[in-house]
Write a protein that holds these residues in place. Structure first.
Motif, PDB file in Angstrom:
ATOM      1  N   GLN A   1     123.624  69.899  16.984  1.00  0.00           N
ATOM      2  CA  GLN A   1     125.002  69.871  16.491  1.00  0.00           C
ATOM      3  C   GLN A   1     125.036  69.187  15.134  1.00  0.00           C
ATOM      4  O   GLN A   1     124.286  68.250  14.885  1.00  0.00           O
ATOM      5  CB  GLN A   1     125.926  69.100  17.452  1.00  0.00           C
ATOM      6  N   ASN A   2     125.963  69.663  14.294  1.00  0.00           N
ATOM      7  CA  ASN A   2     126.199  69.036  13.000  1.00  0.00           C
ATOM      8  C   ASN A   2     124.929  69.062  12.138  1.00  0.00           C
ATOM      9  O   ASN A   2     123.860  69.410  12.605  1.00  0.00           O
ATOM     10  CB  ASN A   2     126.673  67.588  13.193  1.00  0.00           C
ATOM     11  N   THR A   3     125.072  68.686  10.892  1.00  0.00           N
ATOM     12  CA  THR A   3     123.911  68.635  10.008  1.00  0.00           C
ATOM     13  C   THR A   3     123.942  67.392   9.136  1.00  0.00           C
ATOM     14  O   THR A   3     123.425  67.401   8.031  1.00  0.00           O
ATOM     15  CB  THR A   3     123.864  69.885   9.102  1.00  0.00           C
TER      16      THR A   3
ATOM     17  N   LYS B   1     124.434  70.450   1.979  1.00  0.00           N
ATOM     18  CA  LYS B   1     123.497  69.988   0.951  1.00  0.00           C
ATOM     19  C   LYS B   1     122.199  69.504   1.589  1.00  0.00           C
ATOM     20  O   LYS B   1     122.213  68.758   2.560  1.00  0.00           O
ATOM     21  CB  LYS B   1     124.134  68.850   0.149  1.00  0.00           C
ATOM     22  N   ILE B   2     121.057  69.947   1.037  1.00  0.00           N
ATOM     23  CA  ILE B   2     119.752  69.502   1.512  1.00  0.00           C
ATOM     24  C   ILE B   2     119.034  68.790   0.363  1.00  0.00           C
ATOM     25  O   ILE B   2     118.998  69.306  -0.765  1.00  0.00           O
ATOM     26  CB  ILE B   2     118.893  70.675   2.013  1.00  0.00           C
ATOM     27  N   SER B   3     118.476  67.614   0.648  1.00  0.00           N
ATOM     28  CA  SER B   3     117.784  66.839  -0.379  1.00  0.00           C
ATOM     29  C   SER B   3     116.502  66.249   0.184  1.00  0.00           C
ATOM     30  O   SER B   3     116.398  65.989   1.382  1.00  0.00           O
ATOM     31  CB  SER B   3     118.663  65.691  -0.894  1.00  0.00           C
ATOM     32  N   SER B   4     115.536  66.044  -0.710  1.00  0.00           N
ATOM     33  CA  SER B   4     114.352  65.263  -0.348  1.00  0.00           C
ATOM     34  C   SER B   4     114.537  63.860  -0.928  1.00  0.00           C
ATOM     35  O   SER B   4     115.113  63.698  -2.013  1.00  0.00           O
ATOM     36  CB  SER B   4     113.082  65.905  -0.915  1.00  0.00           C
ATOM     37  N   TRP B   5     114.062  62.868  -0.195  1.00  0.00           N
ATOM     38  CA  TRP B   5     114.212  61.478  -0.634  1.00  0.00           C
ATOM     39  C   TRP B   5     112.893  60.728  -0.471  1.00  0.00           C
ATOM     40  O   TRP B   5     112.242  60.803   0.564  1.00  0.00           O
ATOM     41  CB  TRP B   5     115.276  60.762   0.195  1.00  0.00           C
ATOM     42  N   HIS B   6     112.524  59.996  -1.517  1.00  0.00           N
ATOM     43  CA  HIS B   6     111.400  59.058  -1.447  1.00  0.00           C
ATOM     44  C   HIS B   6     111.562  58.047  -2.572  1.00  0.00           C
ATOM     45  O   HIS B   6     111.862  58.414  -3.716  1.00  0.00           O
ATOM     46  CB  HIS B   6     110.048  59.775  -1.590  1.00  0.00           C
TER      47      HIS B   6
ATOM     48  N   ASN C   1     119.321  75.677  -0.183  1.00  0.00           N
ATOM     49  CA  ASN C   1     119.890  75.638   1.171  1.00  0.00           C
ATOM     50  C   ASN C   1     119.106  76.588   2.089  1.00  0.00           C
ATOM     51  O   ASN C   1     119.016  77.784   1.828  1.00  0.00           O
ATOM     52  CB  ASN C   1     121.363  76.032   1.126  1.00  0.00           C
ATOM     53  N   VAL C   2     118.534  76.039   3.132  1.00  0.00           N
ATOM     54  CA  VAL C   2     117.771  76.830   4.110  1.00  0.00           C
ATOM     55  C   VAL C   2     118.452  76.690   5.462  1.00  0.00           C
ATOM     56  O   VAL C   2     118.631  75.579   5.962  1.00  0.00           O
ATOM     57  CB  VAL C   2     116.302  76.333   4.212  1.00  0.00           C
TER      58      VAL C   2
ATOM     59  N   GLU D   1     111.310  83.026  13.058  1.00  0.00           N
ATOM     60  CA  GLU D   1     110.348  84.120  13.180  1.00  0.00           C
ATOM     61  C   GLU D   1     109.253  83.987  12.131  1.00  0.00           C
ATOM     62  O   GLU D   1     108.110  84.356  12.343  1.00  0.00           O
ATOM     63  CB  GLU D   1     111.078  85.455  13.014  1.00  0.00           C
ATOM     64  N   LYS D   2     109.636  83.428  10.993  1.00  0.00           N
ATOM     65  CA  LYS D   2     108.682  83.168   9.926  1.00  0.00           C
ATOM     66  C   LYS D   2     108.919  81.764   9.405  1.00  0.00           C
ATOM     67  O   LYS D   2     110.049  81.360   9.190  1.00  0.00           O
ATOM     68  CB  LYS D   2     108.848  84.193   8.795  1.00  0.00           C
ATOM     69  N   HIS D   3     107.834  81.018   9.252  1.00  0.00           N
ATOM     70  CA  HIS D   3     107.957  79.660   8.737  1.00  0.00           C
ATOM     71  C   HIS D   3     108.410  79.694   7.276  1.00  0.00           C
ATOM     72  O   HIS D   3     107.818  80.403   6.452  1.00  0.00           O
ATOM     73  CB  HIS D   3     106.606  78.946   8.826  1.00  0.00           C
ATOM     74  N   ASN D   4     109.452  78.930   6.960  1.00  0.00           N
ATOM     75  CA  ASN D   4     109.897  78.804   5.573  1.00  0.00           C
ATOM     76  C   ASN D   4     109.716  77.363   5.131  1.00  0.00           C
ATOM     77  O   ASN D   4     110.188  76.439   5.799  1.00  0.00           O
ATOM     78  CB  ASN D   4     111.370  79.210   5.434  1.00  0.00           C
ATOM     79  N   LEU D   5     109.030  77.189   4.010  1.00  0.00           N
ATOM     80  CA  LEU D   5     108.811  75.841   3.488  1.00  0.00           C
ATOM     81  C   LEU D   5     110.122  75.259   2.972  1.00  0.00           C
ATOM     82  O   LEU D   5     110.830  75.885   2.187  1.00  0.00           O
ATOM     83  CB  LEU D   5     107.778  75.877   2.354  1.00  0.00           C
TER      84      LEU D   5
END
Length: 409
Positions: free
Chosen positions: A300-302, A337-342, A351-352, A375-379
């Motif tokens: 649920q939710n993102t 919104k999708i982000s990488s953090w380090h 957006n995937v 069905e197919k891995h997406n990076l």
């Protein structure tokens, strides 16, 4: 020249014999060190296993007590129903009187919890041992440089033994690459020409990875990106959540594999490993070596984050947030919104759409990959780093509607 070469040849044979004996002794010492560390590891694991068994036995006992109480209640219920169905008033009163004399007591259910202090002390002893080993290794490196300098100064003061001393230094204190660069004939091991001591490196050098190593690392990463989910499952790791790290608003359920957010604080025990600022929790398992793969389902939710971190990551303050420090790496979903953090650096990602996320960690390869499972891995994203500590799966949940589940594979 023949007179000079003969003692050098004898010296070379003696050096080889000495080096061989020393290598055998060193191997023996390191084997003993490894055996001692393995013994300590087995002792620590045995302590945890015994505590787990103790708690499980208590669960079994309580289960039997509660089961017995359930049977008593069921018997009483049957008697009440029989009395209520009695058409004869006198018999009804007799049954009711007998039931009133029946005494009922609540089942005693003692508190069940693991000895947190003992487990923490066991874990801390492992950390202390690691720190001692690290300290010893760093001291060895410093003493090795000091030993080289002392030997050189001593050799310079005894001119009569300069040839044998220079050979000793050449064979024992330099790597094969350095020895090739420092050809004894070119560096003046014999009376004529320049001496070795005029150009000795007194500090260790730190080289950058070679181009070949960089290519190899890139090819390794690319090979894993091409693997199917079925191929990645050979590295599957079943992850459970660590109760002692869960923020007091993070609800753990379904055998510590499901996490959600509570609207009100939970009555968790205080623990030095528990997050106090952010609604986060770590996996119980940690990985120092090897290749590991796990999957997380976003039910649920993102509003959430999925990543990895060192066990030394802060547990309180702004730097305890996943990805906001140098000790953690994560992918974060904030609505659409999708982000990488380090290290507190954000990178916005395409957006995937995915409800299940795969995480592949390669400790020696120095990378972690986040994939959208379908069905197919997406990076989604990949991080590359030189990992220096054991890594834990890490999770962040933002709102009460967020639910994450660890897939058991």
């Amino acid at each position: 020249q023949t007179v000079l070469l003969k003692p050098v040849s004898v010296c070379s044979c003696l050096l080889q014999e000495t080096a061989s004996r020393k290598k055998d002794l060193i191997r023996s010492e390191f084997l003993e060190i490894k055996a001692l560390i393995e013994e300590r590891e087995n002792q620590a694991l045995k302590i945890i296993a015994e505590e787990e068994k103790r708690v499980c036995n208590k669960f079994d006992y309580i289960y039997s007590v509660v089961g017995s109480k359930k049977n008593e209640v069921q018997s009483l219920k049957d008697q009440i129903e029989m009395a209520l169905g009695e058409s004869d008033d006198i018999l009804f009163l007799k049954r009711a009187t007998a039931l009133q004399r029946t005494s009922t007591k609540d089942a005693f259910v003692p508190a069940i919890e693991m000895n947190e202090n003992m487990i923490h002390c066991t874990y801390q002893s492992a950390i202390n041992l690691k720190d001692i080993v690290k300290h010893s290794v760093s001291q060895y490196k410093e003493k090795r440089v000091e030993a080289v300098m002392t030997t050189l100064q001593w050799a310079q003061s005894i001119s009569g033994f300069s040839v044998s001393i220079k050979l000793t230094v050449h064979f024992f204190f330099f790597s094969p690459l350095q020895r090739r660069k420092r050809n004894p004939l070119k560096l003046g091991f014999f009376p004529t020409g320049q001496t070795l001591f005029s150009s000795v490196d007194t500090a260790p050098t730190t080289g950058t990875p070679t181009a070949a190593a960089a290519v190899s690392s890139k090819e390794l990463l690319e090979s894993f990106l091409k693997k199917s989910r079925e191929e990645l499952l050979q590295y599957a790791a079943n992850i459970t959540l660590d109760y002692n790290t869960a923020h007091n608003k993070v609800i753990l359920s379904e055998g510590y594999t499901r996490m959600s957010v509570s609207d009100t604080p939970l009555n968790y025990n205080q623990h030095p490993q528990r997050f106090t600022n952010c609604s986060q929790v770590l996996g119980f398992q940690c990985f120092k070596r090897g290749i590991h793969y796990w999957e997380v389902e976003m039910q649920q939710n993102t509003f959430c984050g999925i990543g990895i971190c060192y066990g030394s990551m802060e547990r309180q303050g702004p730097e305890s947030r996943l990805g906001r420090n140098s000790r953690s790496w994560c992918i974060e979903w904030f609505n659409s919104k999708i982000s990488s953090w380090h290290n507190d650096v954000e990178k916005c990602l395409p957006n995937v759409k995915a409800t299940k996320i795969g995480v592949l960690l390669h400790c020696e390869g120095g990378f972690v990959i986040f994939l959208a499972v379908g069905e197919k891995h997406n990076l989604i994203y990949k991080f590359k780093a030189q990992f220096t500590e054991a890594l834990y799966p890490a999770f962040w949940l933002f709102s009460s509607g967020t639910v994450l589940s660890l897939c058991q594979m």
